[in-house]
Design an enzyme around this catalytic site. Structure first.
Site, PDB file in Angstrom:
ATOM      1  CB  SER A   1     100.187  51.046  73.455  1.00 48.32           C
ATOM      2  OG  SER A   1     100.355  52.234  72.714  1.00 48.32           O
TER       3      SER A   1
ATOM      4  CD  GLU B   1     101.359  53.051  64.693  1.00 51.30           C
ATOM      5  OE1 GLU B   1     100.847  53.567  65.708  1.00 51.30           O
ATOM      6  OE2 GLU B   1     101.666  53.719  63.684  1.00 51.30           O
TER       7      GLU B   1
ATOM      8  CG  HIS C   1      95.066  40.616  82.061  1.00 48.35           C
ATOM      9  ND1 HIS C   1      94.483  39.705  81.224  1.00 48.35           N
ATOM     10  CD2 HIS C   1      95.907  41.334  81.296  1.00 48.35           C
ATOM     11  CE1 HIS C   1      94.963  39.859  79.994  1.00 48.35           C
ATOM     12  NE2 HIS C   1      95.836  40.845  80.028  1.00 48.35           N
TER      13      HIS C   1
ATOM     14  CB  ALA D   1     102.344  51.552  81.147  1.00 47.18           C
TER      15      ALA D   1
ATOM     16  CD  GLU E   1      89.045  55.540  74.721  1.00 49.18           C
ATOM     17  OE1 GLU E   1      88.799  54.659  75.570  1.00 49.18           O
ATOM     18  OE2 GLU E   1      90.157  56.078  74.602  1.00 49.18           O
TER      19      GLU E   1
ATOM     20  N   GLY F   1      93.920  54.715  71.456  1.00 49.16           N
ATOM     21  CA  GLY F   1      94.444  53.558  70.717  1.00 49.16           C
ATOM     22  C   GLY F   1      95.089  54.044  69.435  1.00 49.16           C
TER      23      GLY F   1
ATOM     24  CD  GLN G   1      93.568  68.486  35.779  1.00 49.44           C
ATOM     25  OE1 GLN G   1      94.785  68.304  35.777  1.00 49.44           O
ATOM     26  NE2 GLN G   1      92.780  67.981  34.864  1.00 49.44           N
TER      27      GLN G   1
END
Ligand SMILES: Cc1cc2nc3c(=O)[nH]c(=O)nc-3n(C[C@H](O)[C@H](O)[C@H](O)COP(=O)(O)OP(=O)(O)OC[C@H]3O[C@@H](n4cnc5c(N)ncnc54)[C@H](O)[C@@H]3O)c2cc1C
Length: 397
Positions: free
Chosen positions: A133, A367, A179, A131, A242, A364, A279
């Site tokens: 993201s 995406e 959570h 795990a 962050e 992070g 150039q």
């Protein structure tokens, strides 16, 4: 473009930081690159200079200066004159604030003074083999055993993982809720806390990025940081800062690459003229200069907003996304303008090129940043999906 956000005291600070980086950090850079780790003494010296956790209150040994511009200067000078693998900023403003903002008075008294002096080095352990993201998918568990928590699991890709004396570890404390996470301070020497490999990486060679293992570690209840089962929300609280730290760093790396390339193209000759006379070269440099100036204006404004406590998650995400993508393009263009020399380890641009690749992934990914920004304009598929799909690092939006 002239930058407007710094005042005289910031410029004086910049001068002293520059000489610190030139004298105490840069001379060790090649040795640290080969060793895969920086010396602990680098932190002690930074502590002596008052460069660590400047925001910390004077009673903990800090300067009591929360102004983010000082950290911005530390990052800019470290990227230019120090060593990009010396993650002082991770210690100062990425992990330190967990202790400073979530810690009780007793915890702050216990931990902050040695973090300010550099005797204790900090790390944060979120990512696991399964795990990254998707923070809410973490498996490391902490069980309440009455007078302590029993910690089991593992972390990977942890910056400062070998050097760290205190690691803020995210663990699951409520198995029934995605959570249901909490934060714990795991200290060097706790029984069952072991380091794995110092991982071999593409770039940032002097940074010790490591695996950490927790086998029945008895973490005292006094080492719970913040509220039980509120760890996910605590993490989200710190994400804007962050990402801003990242943005400052990626622009600083781009500036350094631009300047060494400018020197190189003025010297190097082909077809009877300098590379700078073509150039294509001039247009490439002009594009870089334009994009960095525009990016810097946005990031400097984010810094001022952050100082006022106003920086939104989506503006921080824009800063991180724009600057990390820009850094990648700049490094690529600068290697190209160096020709074959740009591929040689002895030319600094080759190391800068590989160092930059991680900027679009950690803190992070690009995406995830795009998800946050899209949600800020009302494009939020979570509202049509079951709740369990809405708990990744993008949920800060
Ligand atoms: C050098 C280095 C230092 C690090 N330091 C630390 C540290 O100190 N502490 C710590 O905890 N971690 C650290 N990390 C881990 C880092 O934060 C993770 O690698 C990062 O969050 C990505 O997670 P992952 O590697 O699991 O990739 P994954 O999450 O598996 O992602 C793989 C790909 O899928 C994409 N993806 C994932 N989710 C979505 C989505 N919702 N929508 C679209 N695309 C998506 C990603 O953008 C990526 O392109 C570090 C990593 C590195 C390489």
């Amino acid at each position: 473009m002239e930058r407007k956000l710094f005042e005289d005291e910031h410029e004086m600070f910049r001068d002293s930081v520059r000489s610190f980086m030139q004298n105490e950090i840069q001379p060790h850079s090649d040795r640290w690159h080969d060793a895969g780790i920086v010396d602990r003494e680098a932190y002690l010296k930074a502590g002596e200079m008052g460069l660590l956790l400047m925001w910390a209150d004077e009673r903990y040994g800090g300067a009591g200066v929360p102004d983010f511009r000082y950290e911005q200067i530390l990052i800019e000078e470290n990227l230019r004159y120090g060593d990009p693998g010396f993650f002082m900023t991770l210690h100062n403003r990425l992990v330190g604030p967990y202790l400073g903002e979530l810690g009780t008075d007793e915890q702050k008294q216990r931990w902050l003074p040695k973090c300010v002096s550099g005797e204790h080095i900090l790390a944060v352990g979120i990512t696991e083999p399964g795990a990254g993201s998707d923070v809410a998918g973490l498996r490391t568990r902490a069980e309440d055993k009455g007078d302590h928590y029993l910690l089991n699991g593992s972390k990977t890709y942890i910056s400062n993982g070998i050097l760290a004396d205190l690691v803020v570890v995210v663990a699951r404390t409520d198995p029934d809720s995605r959570h249901g996470l909490s934060l714990f301070v795991v200290e060097r020497g706790m029984e069952g806390f072991e380091r794995g490999r110092n991982l071999k990486k593409m770039g940032l060679k002097s940074q010790d990025t490591a695996e950490l293992f927790f086998n029945n570690v008895k973490v005292p209840k006094d080492n719970l940081l913040g509220e039980l089962n509120r760890g996910f929300y605590h993490l989200m609280h710190f994400l804007a800062e962050e990402r801003l730290l990242g943005a400052v760093q990626y622009l600083a790396a781009g500036e350094a690459a631009f300047d060494i390339t400018l020197d190189y193209i003025r010297e190097r000759k082909a077809f009877g003229r300098t590379i700078a006379d073509f150039q294509n070269t001039r247009f490439t440099m002009a594009d870089m200069r334009m994009q960095m100036d525009v990016g810097q204006a946005f990031v400097d404004n984010c810094v001022l907003e952050h100082n006022e406590g106003q920086l939104s998650a989506h503006d921080a995400a824009k800063a991180k996304l724009f600057t990390s993508e820009l850094e990648g393009r700049i490094m690529d263009d600068c290697v190209q303008l160096h020709g074959g020399a740009g591929y040689m380890d002895e030319y600094p641009i080759s190391r800068m090129y590989v160092n930059a690749r991680i900027s679009r992934i950690y803190a992070g990914s690009s995406e995830v940043m795009r998800e946050i920004i899209a949600r800020s304009v009302g494009l939020d598929p979570r509202k049509k999906q079951p709740k369990s799909l809405s708990s990744d690092r993008a949920s800060a939006a």
